[in-house]
Design an enzyme around this catalytic site. Structure first.
Site, PDB file in Angstrom:
ATOM      1  N   PRO A   1       0.809  -1.229   0.000  1.00  0.00           N
ATOM      2  CA  PRO A   1       0.000   0.000   0.000  1.00  0.00           C
ATOM      3  C   PRO A   1       0.839   1.274   0.000  1.00  0.00           C
ATOM      4  CG  PRO A   1      -0.196  -1.171   2.098  1.00  0.00           C
ATOM      5  CD  PRO A   1       0.646  -2.015   1.208  1.00  0.00           C
ATOM      6  N   GLU A   2       0.701   2.056  -1.051  1.00  0.00           N
ATOM      7  CA  GLU A   2       1.275   3.395  -1.115  1.00  0.00           C
ATOM      8  C   GLU A   2       0.087   4.357  -1.161  1.00  0.00           C
ATOM      9  OE1 GLU A   2       4.513   3.666  -3.998  1.00  0.00           O
ATOM     10  OE2 GLU A   2       4.872   1.521  -3.820  1.00  0.00           O
TER      11      GLU A   2
ATOM     12  N   ARG B   1      16.252  -3.289  -2.130  1.00  0.00           N
ATOM     13  CA  ARG B   1      15.010  -3.512  -2.852  1.00  0.00           C
ATOM     14  C   ARG B   1      15.280  -3.397  -4.341  1.00  0.00           C
ATOM     15  NH1 ARG B   1      12.221   0.612   0.683  1.00  0.00           N
ATOM     16  NH2 ARG B   1      13.813  -0.276   1.959  1.00  0.00           N
TER      17      ARG B   1
ATOM     18  N   LYS C   1       1.033   7.911   3.295  1.00  0.00           N
ATOM     19  CA  LYS C   1       0.590   6.537   3.558  1.00  0.00           C
ATOM     20  C   LYS C   1      -0.080   6.388   4.910  1.00  0.00           C
ATOM     21  CE  LYS C   1       4.740   5.272   1.080  1.00  0.00           C
ATOM     22  NZ  LYS C   1       6.084   4.692   1.256  1.00  0.00           N
TER      23      LYS C   1
ATOM     24  N   ARG D   1       2.516  -9.486   7.944  1.00  0.00           N
ATOM     25  CA  ARG D   1       3.936  -9.225   8.253  1.00  0.00           C
ATOM     26  C   ARG D   1       4.155  -8.278   9.424  1.00  0.00           C
ATOM     27  NH1 ARG D   1       5.752  -8.731   1.950  1.00  0.00           N
ATOM     28  NH2 ARG D   1       4.126 -10.185   1.392  1.00  0.00           N
TER      29      ARG D   1
ATOM     30  N   HIS E   1      -4.609 -13.544  10.404  1.00  0.00           N
ATOM     31  CA  HIS E   1      -3.671 -12.553  10.943  1.00  0.00           C
ATOM     32  C   HIS E   1      -4.395 -11.347  11.533  1.00  0.00           C
ATOM     33  CE1 HIS E   1      -0.467 -14.943   9.326  1.00  0.00           C
ATOM     34  NE2 HIS E   1      -1.051 -14.938   8.152  1.00  0.00           N
TER      35      HIS E   1
END
Length: 313
Positions: free
Chosen positions: A2-3, A296, A61, A126, A106
Site C-alpha cells: 500500500p502506497e 530492494r 501513507k 507481516r 492474521h
DNA sequence: CAAGATTCCTGGGGGC
DNA sequence: TGCCCCCAGGAATCTT
C-alpha cells in the site's frame, strides 16, 4: 504494497462505513500491532471505547480517524483532540464486515461499534503496519485560510507522531516550489529522496519507479544536479501515476492489498516499469532492467533513463 | 547534522 | 513431497 493510492482507497471505504459511528470496544489480539502506542494495548483500547469517529483523513501513507466524545455538548468548540492513526506497512488491511464472520488468520485488532453493525478489523500478516491513538497537533503544512468552522472535523490538525511527514502531492497544501528547492538542496540520489517521507510523502518503491520512468530519469541521478524542470517532471509523473492508480482502485499483486471490502485494485496491468524486468519498455521497446538498491528492486529503461555519469545512491 | 545502514516480520515460491 | 532459503519493503532507529 500500500502506497498513497491504495491507502486513499481504504480511507474512502472507511469514510463510507465508519464515519459518524461510535466505538463500543476495541480488542488487541497482537501487541505488536499497537507497538507505537507507548501507553500499551490496554490504554489503546480504553481510549477508543465510547468515542465517536469523524470522517477519516490521510497524509501520504498514513490515515487517521479523528475521535470525538459523543456526549460533549454545546459550549465546547467541538474540535477533536485525538485520533486513531493507522499505517498499513507492507501487508496491513483495514476490513469492514459482519461482526459474526470468521476470524482472519492474521487478525491483530478488532473494533466493534455501539450500533452492533459492521465491525472494523486490522489484519496484518507481516506486522509492519500499526495502529495507535495520538494527540492531534497543528498542521504546519495547512493553509492559513481554512474555512471557519472546519476545525470541528479536525481540519488543520495532524496526529502528533506524523508532524514530520511532508504533505503528499495530491494535497492542496503541497507546495511545489518548496519541494523543488528542498529536493535540489539534497545530496543524494533522486529515488532515495522520493522515498524520504519528510520531503514528499505517499511515494513508495512502486510509484517511485513509475514516476522516474515517466520523467525519464535514472534512480541514481544526483538530486543536486537536477534542473528545476526535471524536478517538476518527477513530481508531475508521481501525480499522474498515482492519480491513475487511484482511479482504478490501486495496485495489487496478490490478496495482500485490498480495500475495506476485501477487493483488489487493477493498476498492476498499467505499470510501465515496476516488476517488468526483461519486458519491453512501452516507449522504446528496450528490455526493462532491474537493479538492486537500498535492499530492494529498481526498474528502469536503460534507453529512456540512462544511468548518470556521476551516480548517487 | 545529514546520509546511509540496519532492523523488524511472515509466507509464498523456487531449488534441490 | 518436503525442507531450506530467499525475497518482498516502510520507516524508525542506529551508525558514520
Amino acid at each position: 504494497m500500500p502506497e498513497l493510492p491504495e491507502v486513499e482507497v481504504v480511507r474512502r471505504g472507511l469514510e463510507r462505513w465508519t464515519a459518524g459511528r461510535t466505538i463500543a470496544s476495541a480488542e488487541v489480539l497482537h501487541p505488536r500491532a499497537v507497538r507505537r502506542h507507548a501507553a500499551g494495548p490496554a490504554d489503546f483500547a480504553a481510549r477508543l471505547a465510547g468515542r465517536a469517529v469523524l470522517p477519516p483523513r490521510r497524509r501520504g501513507k498514513y490515515m487517521w480517524l479523528p475521535l470525538r466524545d459523543p456526549e460533549a455538548g454545546p459550549g465546547r468548540d467541538g474540535a477533536p483532540a485525538e485520533a486513531l492513526l493507522a499505517h498499513l506497512g507492507m501487508s496491513g488491511q483495514l476490513l469492514v464486515g459482519e461482526p459474526g464472520r470468521e476470524r482472519e488468520k492474521h487478525l491483530r485488532v478488532r473494533v466493534a461499534f455501539t450500533d452492533g453493525g459492521h465491525d472494523l478489523r486490522f489484519v496484518d500478516q507481516r506486522t509492519f503496519g500499526h495502529l495507535l491513538v495520538a494527540d492531534l497537533a497543528p498542521d504546519t503544512y495547512a493553509h492559513a485560510d481554512d474555512a471557519p468552522g472546519a476545525a470541528k472535523n479536525g481540519e488543520g490538525l495532524v496526529p502528533e507522531p506524523i508532524v514530520h511527514i511532508a504533505a503528499d502531492p495530491l494535497e492542496d497544501a503541497f507546495d511545489e516550489e518548496a519541494f523543488v528547492r528542498a529536493l535540489r538542496r539534497r545530496k543524494t540520489g533522486i529515488k532515495r529522496a522520493l522515498l524520504d517521507q519528510s520531503l514528499i510523502s505517499g511515494v513508495g518503491n512502486i510509484y517511485a519507479d513509475e514516476a522516474l520512468w515517466r520523467a525519464r530519469l535514472h534512480w541514481a541521478r544526483p538530486t543536486e544536479t537536477l534542473t528545476r524542470a526535471e524536478a517538476l517532471r518527477v513530481l508531475e509523473g508521481a501525480r499522474e501515476v498515482m492519480g491513475a492508480a487511484l482511479a482504478v482502485g490501486g495496485t495489487s499483486f496478490d490478496s495482500l492489498y485490498v480495500d475495506v471490502n476485501g477487493d483488489s485494485g487493477y493498476f498492476e496491468r498499467s505499470l510501465d516499469a515496476y516488476g517488468r524486468r526483461d519486458e519491453p519498455c512501452r516507449r522504446c521497446g528496450t528490455p526493462i532492467r532491474r537493479d538492486e538498491f537500498m535492499n530492494r528492486s529498481s526498474y528502469t529503461c536503460p534507453t529512456c533513463q540512462p544511468r548518470p555519469r556521476r551516480a548517487r545512491y
